[in-house]
Design a protein around this motif. Sequence first.
Motif, short mmCIF file in Angstrom:
data_model
loop_
_atom_site.label_atom_id
_atom_site.label_comp_id
_atom_site.label_asym_id
_atom_site.label_seq_id
_atom_site.Cartn_x
_atom_site.Cartn_y
_atom_site.Cartn_z
N LEU A 229 -2.99 -55.18 24.23
CA LEU A 229 -2.62 -56.59 24.44
C LEU A 229 -1.24 -56.94 24.76
O LEU A 229 -0.22 -56.31 24.44
N TYR A 230 -1.09 -58.06 25.30
CA TYR A 230 0.63 -58.70 25.80
C TYR A 230 0.56 -59.86 25.02
O TYR A 230 -0.41 -60.86 24.99
N ARG A 231 1.68 -60.25 24.56
CA ARG A 231 2.13 -61.45 23.83
C ARG A 231 3.36 -61.88 24.27
O ARG A 231 4.27 -61.18 24.32
N VAL A 232 3.71 -63.29 23.95
CA VAL A 232 4.89 -64.03 24.19
C VAL A 232 5.75 -63.90 22.82
O VAL A 232 4.96 -63.94 21.73
N LEU A 233 7.00 -63.47 22.67
CA LEU A 233 7.75 -63.58 21.39
C LEU A 233 8.89 -64.77 21.61
O LEU A 233 9.42 -65.18 22.47
N ASP A 234 9.14 -65.23 20.54
CA ASP A 234 10.28 -66.02 20.39
C ASP A 234 11.69 -65.55 20.46
O ASP A 234 11.77 -64.23 20.41
N THR A 235 12.78 -66.21 20.44
CA THR A 235 14.12 -65.97 20.52
C THR A 235 14.33 -64.92 19.06
O THR A 235 15.44 -64.08 19.48
N GLU A 236 13.63 -64.87 18.07
CA GLU A 236 13.77 -63.94 16.94
C GLU A 236 12.93 -62.84 17.05
O GLU A 236 13.03 -61.67 16.28
N GLY A 237 12.13 -62.64 18.11
CA GLY A 237 11.36 -61.42 18.36
C GLY A 237 10.03 -61.59 17.65
O GLY A 237 9.14 -60.61 17.69
N ASN A 238 9.68 -62.68 17.08
CA ASN A 238 8.41 -62.92 16.32
C ASN A 238 7.24 -63.62 17.30
O ASN A 238 7.39 -64.18 18.36
N PRO A 239 6.25 -62.66 17.30
CA PRO A 239 4.94 -62.86 18.13
C PRO A 239 4.52 -64.45 18.11
O PRO A 239 4.52 -65.07 16.97
N VAL A 240 4.34 -65.22 19.00
CA VAL A 240 3.94 -66.54 19.19
C VAL A 240 2.68 -66.63 19.88
O VAL A 240 2.42 -66.12 21.14
N GLY A 241 1.60 -67.60 19.20
CA GLY A 241 0.37 -67.83 20.21
C GLY A 241 -0.43 -66.74 20.27
O GLY A 241 -0.52 -65.84 19.31
N VAL A 242 -1.53 -66.65 21.01
CA VAL A 242 -2.62 -65.67 20.87
C VAL A 242 -2.26 -64.75 21.98
O VAL A 242 -2.11 -64.97 23.21
N PRO A 243 -2.37 -63.45 21.68
CA PRO A 243 -2.46 -62.40 22.67
C PRO A 243 -3.21 -62.46 23.65
O PRO A 243 -4.42 -62.98 23.57
N ILE A 244 -3.01 -61.81 24.74
CA ILE A 244 -3.70 -61.83 26.07
C ILE A 244 -4.24 -60.14 26.66
O ILE A 244 -3.23 -59.70 26.46
N LYS A 245 -5.69 -60.15 26.81
CA LYS A 245 -5.77 -58.88 27.01
C LYS A 245 -5.46 -58.23 28.36
O LYS A 245 -5.31 -59.11 29.33
N ALA A 246 -5.06 -57.06 28.35
CA ALA A 246 -4.62 -56.43 29.79
C ALA A 246 -5.55 -56.64 30.82
O ALA A 246 -5.02 -56.92 31.98
N SER A 247 -6.76 -56.46 30.63
CA SER A 247 -7.87 -56.39 31.63
C SER A 247 -7.89 -57.76 32.48
O SER A 247 -8.62 -58.05 33.38
N LEU A 248 -7.38 -58.92 31.56
CA LEU A 248 -7.52 -60.27 32.12
C LEU A 248 -6.33 -60.28 33.25
O LEU A 248 -6.34 -61.53 34.04
N PHE A 249 -5.15 -59.66 33.21
CA PHE A 249 -4.25 -59.76 34.49
C PHE A 249 -4.90 -59.22 35.74
O PHE A 249 -5.63 -58.34 35.65
N HIS A 250 -4.44 -59.70 36.71
CA HIS A 250 -4.92 -59.34 38.23
C HIS A 250 -4.61 -57.79 38.62
O HIS A 250 -5.45 -57.17 39.34
N ASN A 251 -3.56 -57.25 37.76
CA ASN A 251 -3.30 -55.87 38.38
C ASN A 251 -3.86 -54.99 37.24
O ASN A 251 -3.35 -53.74 37.34
N ARG A 252 -4.44 -55.63 36.18
CA ARG A 252 -5.03 -54.56 35.01
C ARG A 252 -4.08 -53.77 34.32
O ARG A 252 -4.18 -52.54 34.61
#
Length: 425
Positions: A229-252
């Motif tokens: 899974l890939y996810r966005v972090l805030d400036t403090e390094g804490n995960p924010v929002g819902v993670p996205i599966k690697a298989s959903l990106f165009h280059n997998r």
Amino acid sequence: MVAIINWGSSLRRAFQYNENKLEEGVASILTTQNYPYPMEEMNAERRLNLLQKLAGLREDVLVNSVHISLNFAPDEQLSDAKIAAIAKEYMDKIGFGAQPFLVYRHNDSGHPHCHIVTTNIELDGSRISLHNIGRERSEPARKELEIKYGLVKAEDHRKDLLALKPIDASKLQYGKAETKRSIGNILDNVLDQYKYTTLAELNAVLRLYNVKAERGAEDSRVYAHRGLLYRVLDTEGNPVGVPIKASLFHNRPTLNYIENKFLKNDVARQAHKAKIKSTIDFALTSKRPKTLAALEEDLRRRGIKMVLRQNEQGLVYGITYIDFKTKCVFNGSALGKAYSAKGLTERLGLHQASADKTSVLNKENHGNSNDNTVDISPKTLPQQEVGMPESNNEKTLLDLLLQHEYASNAVPFEWKKKKKRKKKR
């Protein structure tokens, strides 16, 4: 102008990536070349069918998809017609002028650029070779077009054209396309450029752009099925929002895709290992920093980022070095014990945490970190703890001359005498 050529085994994946941009309203189709119908009379299905039929002529060819992006300087004001003309001439010069191809203009980044989708299978079933296409065909074509159209030269502005900025989590709307697109842009530029050999080393680079790759909890279904899974972090390094599966990106960029790069990256980075070690040694001896923060700042000026991994109590359990010049990433222990968390803090004369503080830590993503946990708060230490021996323990010159040198008990195979076998009477 910067030209980036990618090839693979899925035409639909490259095609759908650009069609999704059309649906999101952040792209437009500029031209369809060598199609039997005018562009206005073709829908997405027709555009894809011709490419797939050509690829189907050679089922024995695994690599039949070609995806090219032409990137221009941010301050260049290029019309759709001019970009389409540049794309057409570029395809002619690299040997794809007679192939059916699609040109899309994307408007979702800070610089104008277009994407080209085609196949390397020709109408007669022959295959256009992709071997050394970048060096032998793309580079000469790019330079000719830069001169003809007065474009900014890639040699002068390559870094500016493709410069990445950290994701600003406060500006993202989760559930919207920009989250996935922002992460995808970071992955496109990091995964193939940097030389990492563990997931922890990869994350050291991704964190610079407020992105993290994770496998999930060990008892989770994602971890059991080797998901990523890939996810966005805030400036403090804490995960924010819902993670996205690697298989959903165009280059997998899945776990298998990343792990397949580990061995290749390890071989490629060995040539730069000694230079990184000598740079760290020179920073320690020349500036004589007293804290890790001072050493980190000195290395930053030399083009090396030192990333510390700490637990909630502030104890450092790992160090990763990122060399931006060579794009090499090294865990501290991979360079040697002297460059690990424990070794480096001892060389700086910092206090080592006691055994009761060094409980087993949850290492980030099970990275291969052998660095020991240390407390980086500076202490006033006795002279002996900082690496200076007491005077009564020092060896005299005579002791040094008379001491036994280390000698290996192993005897080279060539020097071993073969035992003669006794003949049986």
